[in-house]
Design an enzyme around this catalytic site. Structure first.
Site, PDB file in Angstrom:
ATOM      1  CG  ASP A  88      -1.872   1.171   1.256  1.00 21.49           C
ATOM      2  OD1 ASP A  88      -2.040   1.824   0.202  1.00 21.49           O
ATOM      3  OD2 ASP A  88      -2.445   1.438   2.325  1.00 21.49           O
ATOM      4  CG  ASP A 112      -3.638   4.125  -2.710  1.00 25.99           C
ATOM      5  OD1 ASP A 112      -2.798   3.373  -2.193  1.00 25.99           O
ATOM      6  OD2 ASP A 112      -4.800   4.255  -2.274  1.00 25.99           O
TER       7      ASP A 112
END
Length: 500
Positions: free
Chosen positions: A102, A320
């Protein structure tokens, strides 16, 4: 004897000879160490812990540094896995965890053995594990009086649990899910690629989260993993901790495979490719914000107000890897869909399904859908194939249905480029020069990685260094998930010689 084998054997013998030297030389090995008590027995325990962390940091500075290579599993397909994850090993002896990759968050956290509402099994067919600090000889809880806790409390990344005097956290993610728990310190184990023929089993103390509670989608067993591996720029991210300890360069890269069973490559280091284009990061932002300037379909710029892409408050464009699809502000989404729909052949039938723009077709995507280009500051363009902005949603009326993988958000919202867009590309996060680069790539292949990337950031005098063969440094071929029997034998031989 093969010439390459002889070369490596000679290097091993040379290292052993350097280690046997009684004096401290440029390599930095010392054969005999004298030991003495460094502090009074009654010194406060927290002071001792802080001193130990500093000492371990100094010890690691004598480490030569290298490229840390992680395995990658998962896919970008939201109807298969919808996330990419890797393995981390924490504690002594090491405990293994599968954690989501992440880049949209900062902290590495795993579920704790004391978690009551954590999933017990996963639809990803992976075992779920829970970190047990009591079984680790190197485990250390973090108290409120710890200097690290005090510093992150000021940035709202931590809170002090006055009842237990433990440094705690509570995070909430963009999808409404979240976690809470306690900060702890323990060893992270990893494989470090030193050069073309040597891989070293390495470890370093890091601060990470031990989650005692989950909520939202994180409690769902369908895509359950053991935690989240945050790669943000915050000082507590693993990349920041390791680079500040001069163990790795301050750059990391990934290549997420989109086709087939997925997988990919994740390295703490710089993947090299001549086709990589770079765009600067927007300064002073908590995420990897970039300057999106325009969007083109089939080479034609769309009539979008550039103010749609301004970074301000929650507005802006971020990259992201923790987001499965992609999100685009309304002022850019509507012109994009209109241009795509207007460019397709009459054989494709546009429809609306559950509020999403979809298309029914009986031929391949590439034959009937246009390329889309996202243009960023610095002249960097990201070209999207139809499979990078459309998602297969099944079948209807005897035809294949594909829907927009970009979701519309209000103009005051955030444009997010998730795995749908990031897949099948090399991405380099160069934190030294505050830029992000990318290039199209088949992520099933091996990659070239610079072993001297960011060298000025982590190499100092007395280290065992690897000299570069050119101004850009030594380049090695990092083979994904394969290290070779010869490397293992030579590594064991080196350890045996040095232990004499």
């Amino acid at each position: 004897m093969d010439g390459r084998v002889f070369y490596v054997m000679a290097a091993v013998v040379a290292l052993a000879a350097a280690a046997a030297s009684a004096s401290t030389d440029a390599v930095g090995f010392q054969r005999v160490l004298s030991l003495e008590r460094a502090f009074p027995v009654k010194e406060d325990l927290e002071v001792s812990k802080a001193r130990d962390r500093a000492r371990r940091g100094r010890m690691l500075q004598s480490y030569s540094g290298g490229i840390v290579d992680f395995t990658v599993d998962g896919t970008s397909d939201p109807y298969a896995v919808g996330l990419y994850y890797t393995k981390v090993r924490l504690g002594s002896p090491p405990q293994e965890f599968n954690v989501q990759i992440d880049t949209g968050s900062d902290i590495l956290w795993v579920t704790c053995s004391s978690c009551n509402d954590c999933p017990q099994n996963s639809g990803l067919s992976i075992p779920l594990n829970f970190f047990n600090g009591a079984s680790s000889s190197t485990f250390s809880p973090m108290s409120c009086s710890d200097s690290i806790c005090a510093s992150i409390v000021q940035t709202a990344s931590a809170e002090c649990n006055s009842g237990s005097n433990q440094c705690a956290y509570s995070f909430k993610y963009g999808d409404g899910s979240g976690t809470s728990g306690l900060y702890v310190s323990d060893m992270l184990y990893f494989d470090t690629v030193m050069d073309t023929s040597l891989i070293v089993n390495s470890s370093a103390p890091i601060v990470f989260g031990c989650s005692t509670s989950l909520f939202g989608d994180l409690t769902d067993s369908d895509r359950a993993v053991d935690g989240i591996f945050g790669f943000g720029q915050n000082g507590l991210s693993v990349i920041s901790q390791l680079s500040s300890s001069r163990i790795t360069p301050k750059v990391f890269s990934h290549c997420l495979k989109g086709e087939g069973s997925g997988g990919g490559i994740l390295v703490l280091g710089e993947i090299l490719d001549q086709r990589i284009v770079y765009t600067p990061l927007v300064p002073s932002q908590p995420h990897y914000n970039v300057h999106l300037q325009s969007i083109a379909v089939n080479g034609q710029l769309l009539p979008i107000d550039q103010g749609m892409f301004t970074t301000s408050g929650n507005r802006g464009t971020i990259i992201d890897s923790g987001t499965t699809l992609a999100y685009l502000v309304e002022g850019a989404y509507d012109p994009l869909v209109a241009a795509i729909t207007g460019s397709i052949s009459p054989s494709v039938r546009p429809i609306t399904s559950k509020g999403n723009q979809c298309y029914l077709l009986s031929t391949s995507l590439a034959e009937v859908f246009p390329e889309v280009a996202f243009n960023f500051a610095g002249g960097a363009s990201m070209v999207l194939r139809p499979i990078d902005y459309l998602v297969h949603m099944g079948f209807a009326d005897g035809a294949t249905m594909w829907c927009m993988g970009f979701l519309k958000v209000p103009n005051q919202g955030t444009t997010i480029l998730g795995d749908l867009v990031l897949k099948d590309k090399i991405f380099v996060y160069d934190l030294v020069h505050q830029r992000i680069g990318w290039a199209d790539y088949d992520c099933a292949l091996s990659v070239n990685v610079s072993i001297t990337s960011g060298k000025d950031e982590y190499v100092n005098a007395g280290q065992l260094s690897v000299s570069g063969s050119s101004s850009t440094g030594e380049i090695f071929r990092a083979m994904h998930r394969y290290y070779g029997a010869l490397v293992l034998v030579l590594h064991l031989l080196l350890l045996g010689i040095l232990s004499l």
